[in-house]
Design a protein around this motif. Sequence first.
Motif, mmCIF file in Angstrom:
data_model
loop_
_atom_site.group_PDB
_atom_site.id
_atom_site.type_symbol
_atom_site.label_atom_id
_atom_site.label_comp_id
_atom_site.label_asym_id
_atom_site.label_seq_id
_atom_site.Cartn_x
_atom_site.Cartn_y
_atom_site.Cartn_z
ATOM 1 N N MET A 332 0.933 -1.207 0.161
ATOM 2 C CA MET A 332 0.003 0.130 0.001
ATOM 3 C C MET A 332 0.721 1.274 -0.121
ATOM 4 S SD MET A 332 -2.994 1.229 2.825
ATOM 5 C CE MET A 332 -3.882 2.695 2.444
ATOM 6 N N LYS A 333 0.649 2.315 -0.725
ATOM 7 C CA LYS A 333 1.053 3.599 -1.192
ATOM 8 C C LYS A 333 0.374 4.440 -0.650
ATOM 9 C CE LYS A 333 4.146 1.774 -4.454
ATOM 10 N NZ LYS A 333 3.645 0.227 -4.523
ATOM 11 N N GLY A 334 -0.869 4.495 -0.805
ATOM 12 C CA GLY A 334 -1.934 5.674 -0.393
ATOM 13 C C GLY A 334 -3.303 5.230 -1.238
ATOM 14 N N VAL A 335 -3.958 6.284 -1.482
ATOM 15 C CA VAL A 335 -5.295 6.228 -2.109
ATOM 16 C C VAL A 335 -5.082 7.125 -3.463
ATOM 17 C CG1 VAL A 335 -7.565 7.034 -2.054
ATOM 18 C CG2 VAL A 335 -6.342 6.310 -0.010
ATOM 19 N N ALA A 336 -5.719 6.564 -4.524
ATOM 20 C CA ALA A 336 -6.204 7.324 -5.810
ATOM 21 C C ALA A 336 -7.470 7.563 -6.118
ATOM 22 C CB ALA A 336 -5.441 6.259 -6.726
ATOM 23 N N LEU A 337 -7.842 8.783 -6.026
ATOM 24 C CA LEU A 337 -9.198 9.283 -6.116
ATOM 25 C C LEU A 337 -9.399 9.491 -7.572
ATOM 26 C CD1 LEU A 337 -9.344 12.055 -3.275
ATOM 27 C CD2 LEU A 337 -10.099 9.789 -3.320
ATOM 28 N N PHE A 339 -11.728 11.745 -8.406
ATOM 29 C CA PHE A 339 -12.192 13.039 -8.777
ATOM 30 C C PHE A 339 -11.323 14.024 -7.638
ATOM 31 C CE2 PHE A 339 -16.195 10.918 -9.822
ATOM 32 C CZ PHE A 339 -16.104 11.143 -11.118
ATOM 33 N N PRO A 340 -10.978 15.165 -7.839
ATOM 34 C CA PRO A 340 -10.115 15.889 -7.026
ATOM 35 C C PRO A 340 -10.639 16.604 -5.694
ATOM 36 C CG PRO A 340 -10.685 17.428 -8.756
ATOM 37 C CD PRO A 340 -11.305 15.943 -9.262
ATOM 38 N N MET A 353 -2.285 9.982 10.222
ATOM 39 C CA MET A 353 -1.561 8.577 10.389
ATOM 40 C C MET A 353 -0.262 8.301 10.479
ATOM 41 S SD MET A 353 -4.530 6.607 7.841
ATOM 42 C CE MET A 353 -3.861 4.874 7.962
ATOM 43 N N ARG A 354 0.510 9.084 10.066
ATOM 44 C CA ARG A 354 2.145 9.217 10.129
ATOM 45 C C ARG A 354 2.646 7.934 9.560
ATOM 46 N NH1 ARG A 354 -0.190 9.532 14.960
ATOM 47 N NH2 ARG A 354 1.083 7.764 15.842
ATOM 48 N N GLN A 355 2.233 7.747 8.288
ATOM 49 C CA GLN A 355 3.032 6.520 7.648
ATOM 50 C C GLN A 355 3.309 7.011 6.262
ATOM 51 O OE1 GLN A 355 3.475 3.756 9.249
ATOM 52 N NE2 GLN A 355 2.154 4.274 11.157
ATOM 53 N N GLY A 356 3.457 8.267 5.977
ATOM 54 C CA GLY A 356 4.028 8.598 4.825
ATOM 55 C C GLY A 356 3.019 8.122 3.509
ATOM 56 N N LEU A 357 1.669 7.865 3.636
ATOM 57 C CA LEU A 357 0.895 7.643 2.498
ATOM 58 C C LEU A 357 0.329 8.880 1.984
ATOM 59 C CD1 LEU A 357 -1.271 4.904 4.575
ATOM 60 C CD2 LEU A 357 0.739 4.393 2.876
ATOM 61 N N LYS A 358 0.140 8.774 0.557
ATOM 62 C CA LYS A 358 -0.055 9.942 -0.338
ATOM 63 C C LYS A 358 -1.491 9.605 -0.986
ATOM 64 C CE LYS A 358 3.709 12.097 0.741
ATOM 65 N NZ LYS A 358 3.465 13.369 1.513
ATOM 66 N N CYS A 359 -2.064 10.615 -1.381
ATOM 67 C CA CYS A 359 -3.474 10.700 -2.015
ATOM 68 C C CYS A 359 -3.316 11.357 -3.445
ATOM 69 C CB CYS A 359 -4.341 11.533 -1.351
ATOM 70 S SG CYS A 359 -5.959 11.720 -2.083
ATOM 71 N N HIS A 360 -3.508 10.937 -4.375
ATOM 72 C CA HIS A 360 -3.610 11.314 -5.723
ATOM 73 C C HIS A 360 -4.793 11.114 -6.677
ATOM 74 C CE1 HIS A 360 0.983 11.307 -5.942
ATOM 75 N NE2 HIS A 360 0.943 10.220 -4.992
ATOM 76 N N VAL A 361 -4.890 11.988 -7.582
ATOM 77 C CA VAL A 361 -6.123 11.898 -8.534
ATOM 78 C C VAL A 361 -5.620 11.342 -9.855
ATOM 79 C CG1 VAL A 361 -7.719 13.255 -9.422
ATOM 80 C CG2 VAL A 361 -6.833 13.978 -7.263
ATOM 81 N N ILE A 362 -6.536 10.275 -10.167
ATOM 82 C CA ILE A 362 -6.474 9.762 -11.467
ATOM 83 C C ILE A 362 -6.819 10.383 -12.689
ATOM 84 C CG2 ILE A 362 -7.112 7.619 -12.762
ATOM 85 C CD1 ILE A 362 -7.886 6.212 -9.997
ATOM 86 N N ALA A 363 -5.867 10.369 -13.649
ATOM 87 C CA ALA A 363 -6.271 11.595 -14.734
ATOM 88 C C ALA A 363 -7.334 11.164 -15.609
ATOM 89 C CB ALA A 363 -4.970 11.639 -15.528
#
Length: 461
Positions: A332-337, A339-340, A353-363
Amino acid sequence: MEIDWYDVDRWVMGEAWVGSRLQEHLVGLCEEIGPRWSGSEGERRAVAYLLTEWAKAGLSDPSEEGFEFDTWAPGRATLQVVGEEEWEIDALPTLWCPPAEVTGPLLSVGYGMPHELDPLRDRLRGCVALVQSGLEPFSPPRLFYDRLRDLAGAGVKAAVMPSGKGGRLLNCVPTTDWRDLKGSREAPIPVVQTSSEDGARLGRRAGQGKRISLKVETAFQRGASANTVADLRGDLWPEEHLIIGAHHDTVPGCPGGLDNGSGVAPLLEVARVLSGLRREKGVGPGRTVRFVTFGAEEQFLQGAFSYVARHFGPETRPRMMLNLDTLAAGPMKGVALQFPELRPLVQGQLDAMRQGLKCHVIAQLDATGDQFPFALAGIPNGMLWRWRFVGAHPEVGFGHSTSDTLDKARVRELKEYVGFLASLVLRLSHVPPEAWPEDRLDTGEIQARLKAEVGTVFRTM
């Protein structure tokens, strides 16, 4: 009630690891039940298993939501070079391949790109084409489905697609663009996959005037499937809800360790952990968390489409839908949404959560999972950012095959997923209603966006 998030996270992660039932669920789904093609007895047994597990987890109102759907009866394919009957060529129908019984000259067409077909125009009609399904290097990308339509338009009778993997591995794969909601679900011509080894051998015969005999025994029919639904009711805003879901079906003959035992088993575990947290620590979700497993995902997401049609709009729309699919193919690296709008909110919870996980948006609109019907309905949604978007464990190559057994799921990584997911979903459930961004998604704009994206190559980075 003030929540001690440090104490909650410590309990959740400890229970996700020490109390884990992941291996038990993977054995139950992938070995004791096995392949779960929607409409089959295997899927019916899986639905019964899931309903029992929702009740064991202490969720309210576990229910089965049946639906009728268009399905495909998988069969067998036989492929022979005329005059070489002793050679049993590896052959597997692609998903939704129409039945066929054809004989014709074998012709190699490379990737089936226009510049490759033009010199062969006089030889294409009536032939059986040997075609590579991947994208031609350096050329403007053209989807395999569109190349198949080009072949059909040129009069090609059928196509043989060599696998891109070695070891005689065959994967049961679709050939159509699932974003094209008005297009045909079946391939434009019968398409079977052969192993890379037999594909290379056929390629050496393609220029020798050899003829190919192909028989595909499949059928299209109506079937019955079901989704399963259960709730962990919220303490503060019970009429609001989040959805976390995963598909429980597999392709034909596939035990589904990766796809999607590694999504369903963590889903069951998140439910167990959050229910146990409420029971032992007195900390429940703020808004209701709904757990859903979908049928017929491998058949054009028909279970998720049925769920969306059934529930919205008679019911309040969920704040968010989170889809779990093939998690064991990467950490697991994070969440891909999709919509923004929710990006700052979700990233804020991940930061807490302090685990370095990232949220991105699918193009682009992502039609490769059960989040897609929710997106078309204008419901904020996302999936977990893992192998599809960067890297993959080598085990992912066994997806959609008879070798997708439970040993392909890395249980230690799935325990991490369960802990992270339980903490994230709990945090999202406690975000006050006024802190959620206004829902401005317009379904008309989404449909126009989808229309523009059909036929384009889906970005993975």
